[in-house]
Motif scaffolding. Sequence first.
Motif, PDB file in Angstrom:
ATOM      1  N   ARG A 146      29.657  -4.929  46.368  1.00 15.00           N
ATOM      2  CA  ARG A 146      28.990  -5.443  45.192  1.00 15.00           C
ATOM      3  C   ARG A 146      29.841  -6.542  44.576  1.00 15.00           C
ATOM      4  O   ARG A 146      31.075  -6.478  44.620  1.00 15.00           O
ATOM      5  CB  ARG A 146      28.769  -4.329  44.170  1.00 15.00           C
ATOM      6  N   LEU A 147      29.188  -7.503  43.973  1.00 15.36           N
ATOM      7  CA  LEU A 147      29.908  -8.550  43.268  1.00 15.36           C
ATOM      8  C   LEU A 147      30.329  -8.025  41.900  1.00 15.36           C
ATOM      9  O   LEU A 147      29.933  -6.942  41.478  1.00 15.36           O
ATOM     10  CB  LEU A 147      29.012  -9.779  43.120  1.00 15.36           C
ATOM     11  N   SER A 207      23.902 -10.930  48.997  1.00 14.82           N
ATOM     12  CA  SER A 207      24.061  -9.500  49.308  1.00 14.82           C
ATOM     13  C   SER A 207      23.522  -9.196  50.703  1.00 14.82           C
ATOM     14  O   SER A 207      24.156  -8.470  51.487  1.00 14.82           O
ATOM     15  CB  SER A 207      23.330  -8.653  48.267  1.00 14.82           C
ATOM     16  N   ASN A 208      22.374  -9.748  51.011  1.00 19.72           N
ATOM     17  CA  ASN A 208      21.787  -9.547  52.335  1.00 19.72           C
ATOM     18  C   ASN A 208      22.701 -10.112  53.422  1.00 19.72           C
ATOM     19  O   ASN A 208      22.943  -9.468  54.455  1.00 19.72           O
ATOM     20  CB  ASN A 208      20.413 -10.209  52.389  1.00 19.72           C
ATOM     21  N   TYR A 209      23.225 -11.317  53.181  1.00 19.13           N
ATOM     22  CA  TYR A 209      24.128 -11.946  54.155  1.00 19.13           C
ATOM     23  C   TYR A 209      25.375 -11.094  54.371  1.00 19.13           C
ATOM     24  O   TYR A 209      25.792 -10.857  55.512  1.00 19.13           O
ATOM     25  CB  TYR A 209      24.510 -13.343  53.670  1.00 19.13           C
ATOM     26  N   ASN A 210      25.978 -10.651  53.280  1.00 16.04           N
ATOM     27  CA  ASN A 210      27.210  -9.859  53.387  1.00 16.04           C
ATOM     28  C   ASN A 210      26.998  -8.576  54.186  1.00 16.04           C
ATOM     29  O   ASN A 210      27.795  -8.236  55.072  1.00 16.04           O
ATOM     30  CB  ASN A 210      27.738  -9.512  51.991  1.00 16.04           C
TER      31      ASN A 210
END
Length: 297
Positions: free
Chosen positions: A118-119, A107-110
């Motif tokens: 969100r996944l 999430s941080n990378y995205n």
Amino acid sequence: MKVSVQVNSYYNNEMSKKLLELCRDITGLDAVPGFDDDAEIILFSGRPVPGKKTKFMQSLSAGVNHLDFSKIPDNIIIASNADAYSIPVAETAIGLMLAWARKICISNYNIHNNNYKRLDYKEYVSLYNKSLGILGYGGIGRRTALIAKSFGMNIYAYSRSYKNDGISSYMEPEDIMKKSDFVLISLPLTKETANSINDKMLSLFRGLAIINVGRAGVVDRNSMLNFLRNHNDKYYLTDVWWNEPIINENIPDNVIITPHSAGMSDNIYQPAVAAIENIKNYINGKPKNIVKRSDYI
């Protein structure tokens, strides 16, 4: 008595001076930097050189698998610094598990790459009511179990000297691999444990992720890399890697890794105090954490 303080490059000048001060203050002995042939006691990190009068060697690190025991006379007592790093290492184990389960890293990378999304909800795993199997129920294992229990996890544990603490249930290693959602490796690296997490053990694993905050060599390298390659839904969450800090292979995508930093914290001298206190125990005739050479040679 005199204490020879032999430390590797991890300890800079300021840290080395602090170690000398702590050693003098706690033991009341003369502490000198580096090798001293007349020192009866050695406080060390890395590979120390015993002197002609050395009788006791105290490690600053919890593990002593790096020592060349053939170069240390049999009459010298060696003590590890077992349990001194339990708190930060246990926190790292929990942190790695949460980082994967709650998808914090991806999430941080995205978002850093302008991809705010969100996944699928099924990707997010709750630790509540999941099982954590612990291979190596020493200080690190017990501390991790205590934290994990507060999340509502079920704890299984194995060690050669297991004692029921009301937090965990005893299981053999094979059963831990079969029945745990998460498996924590916090075993020391000895001749018995080296490469013990191999093809056979990994073939039993039906859970979600394996966490290693022990030593890389407890896990067979080829077995783990093949397992990860053939099971991209299983994860390896680790603070250690083979041949670190030189890593030549491409790390699989189903790995979350930190640079052997689990024992580091702002309480940098707390483990050193524990080691020096054990020197005082030796002076008083009651040293703890005595190393069994037969575990290594």
